[in-house]
Scaffold this active site. Structure first.
Site, short mmCIF file in Angstrom:
data_model
loop_
_atom_site.label_atom_id
_atom_site.label_comp_id
_atom_site.label_asym_id
_atom_site.label_seq_id
_atom_site.Cartn_x
_atom_site.Cartn_y
_atom_site.Cartn_z
N SER A 5 0.82 -1.20 0.00
CA SER A 5 0.00 0.00 0.00
C SER A 5 0.86 1.26 0.00
O SER A 5 1.22 1.78 -1.04
CB SER A 5 -0.96 -0.01 1.18
N ARG A 6 1.21 1.77 1.18
CA ARG A 6 2.03 2.96 1.30
C ARG A 6 3.12 2.72 2.36
O ARG A 6 2.85 2.14 3.41
CB ARG A 6 1.18 4.18 1.69
N GLU B 193 11.00 6.20 -0.16
CA GLU B 193 11.37 5.58 -1.44
C GLU B 193 11.65 6.56 -2.57
O GLU B 193 12.27 6.21 -3.57
CB GLU B 193 10.27 4.63 -1.89
N HIS C 152 7.98 -0.69 -5.84
CA HIS C 152 6.67 -0.11 -6.16
C HIS C 152 6.21 -0.47 -7.57
O HIS C 152 5.83 0.38 -8.37
CB HIS C 152 6.71 1.42 -6.00
N GLN C 153 6.20 -1.77 -7.85
CA GLN C 153 5.82 -2.26 -9.17
C GLN C 153 4.51 -3.04 -9.15
O GLN C 153 4.10 -3.58 -10.19
CB GLN C 153 6.93 -3.17 -9.73
#
Length: 357
Positions: free
Chosen positions: A240-241, A270, A309-310
């Site tokens: 998620s985050r 990130e 983050h893919q």
């Protein structure tokens, strides 16, 4: 409309160009590879023709200062190419009379399936097995996993993505699915999923997967206190985050063994690293200067899996993102407004009202 796309990669250019031609919307794009922030926003002023809209991505920093600049440049529409919009100062945009759009649903399956992939990889250690076989090591010692069937899996946040994760785990793996959310989904209850309080979920789950949005109320929802409430050796997944997890507390949990495994497609700091290739800089200087990220990436080789983050990155999702952004821009260009589902300001206002109740 003239649209400035920030944090752009070749695949973004391809998706937007193809979709623009397919829908015959005839928008004019300018692609900027750099992240949008206080410094880079000034590149817009260097163009002869003003931009009508900007299209940032998850790590762009659309702060109050950036919005003031955008407003002074004549930009009236911000369309974030993600479902979340915690990177945008929505209140400031509202104050400036700007519209803020988002992509409410690009492909919830892409992120849900990635969460499952992390679970399976960490459980069955396929990433380690792959490396062993490449090195002609065909032993399986240390690769033992466990059956998912019958295990308690806690899902924090049962929105569109969380719902799909619940269904995959319940119907596909026959897990006992425990859910925590402010709003209970009746379809999941009928499916046999159980809504519980967060502390109960933490105490009972062998695996916990985070699927809630990032708000002030959910920031660091996983911290020293919540980790202590978990089962020993619990697996934690975050697609998620990044800031849902306090990284310092997580690292301590991993060191103690309280957190048995951690799989994440995001990291709270990130922006300086994800979507960039530092592999060629290894001989020049250490490419990663974030000590906590270094620890996660290299300090726990057996039980931590980090991807950059893919989770959203499928053909279907990329097409849907481009199409949603284009349709939002098209509607704004014709009607000077955007749809309710795409309207981040309305969504923000609704969230604030619900949290006050």
């Amino acid at each position: 409309m003239r649209i400035a796309v920030f944090s752009s990669k070749p695949y973004d250019e391809s998706s937007f160009t193809e979709c623009n031609n397919k829908l015959n919307t005839n928008h004019e794009f300018t692609f900027f590879s750099q992240l949008l922030d206080q410094q880079t926003v000034q590149v817009l002023a260097q163009h002869d023709n003003k931009f009508d809209a900007v299209c940032p991505f998850v790590n762009d920093k659309v702060t109050s200062e950036v919005i003031e600049k955008l407003n002074s440049y004549g930009v009236k529409l911000i369309v974030n190419r993600s479902a979340g919009y915690n990177n945008i100062d929505v209140e400031k945009a509202k104050e400036c009379g700007m519209q803020v759009g988002r992509v409410p649903e690009y492909s919830p399956y892409s992120v849900a399936e990635m969460a499952i992939a992390h679970m399976l990889t960490l459980n069955r250690k396929t990433h380690k097995a792959f490396q062993r076989v490449r090195e002609c090591d065909f032993s399986i010692n240390g690769l033992m996993g466990f059956d998912l069937k019958g295990k308690n899996v806690g899902i924090v946040g049962t929105g569109k993505i969380g719902q799909i994760v619940c269904k995959i785990l319940k119907c596909g793996f026959d897990c006992n699915v425990l859910c925590y959310d402010v709003f209970k989904n009746q379809d999941l209850i009928q499916l046999g999923c159980e809504y519980v309080e967060l502390d109960d979920l933490l105490a009972r789950s062998e695996i916990i997967s985070l699927h809630c949005p990032l708000f002030e109320s959910t920031k660091y929802i996983i911290n020293e206190k919540s980790i202590k409430k978990m089962k020993d050796g619990c697996m934690l997944i975050n697609t998620s985050r990044g800031a849902l997890v306090n990284t310092d507390d997580l690292i301590e949990g991993l060191k103690s063994g309280k957190v048995g495994a951690y799989g994440a497609d995001t990291y709270e700091n990130e922006a300086d690293y994800f979507y960039h290739d530092f592999s060629k800089q290894q001989d020049i200087s250490p490419p990663i200067k974030d000590e906590r990220l270094i620890q996660l990436v290299s300090g726990f080789p057996q039980n931590v899996l980090i991807t950059a983050h893919q989770a959203y990155f499928t053909k279907e999702a990329m097409c849907n993102i481009a199409e949603s952004v284009l349709r939002t821009c098209e509607k704004y260009g014709k009607e000077n407004c955007i749809g309710d589902r795409e309207n981040a300001i309305k969504d923000w206002d609704n969230m604030q009202a619900k949290q006050k109740k």
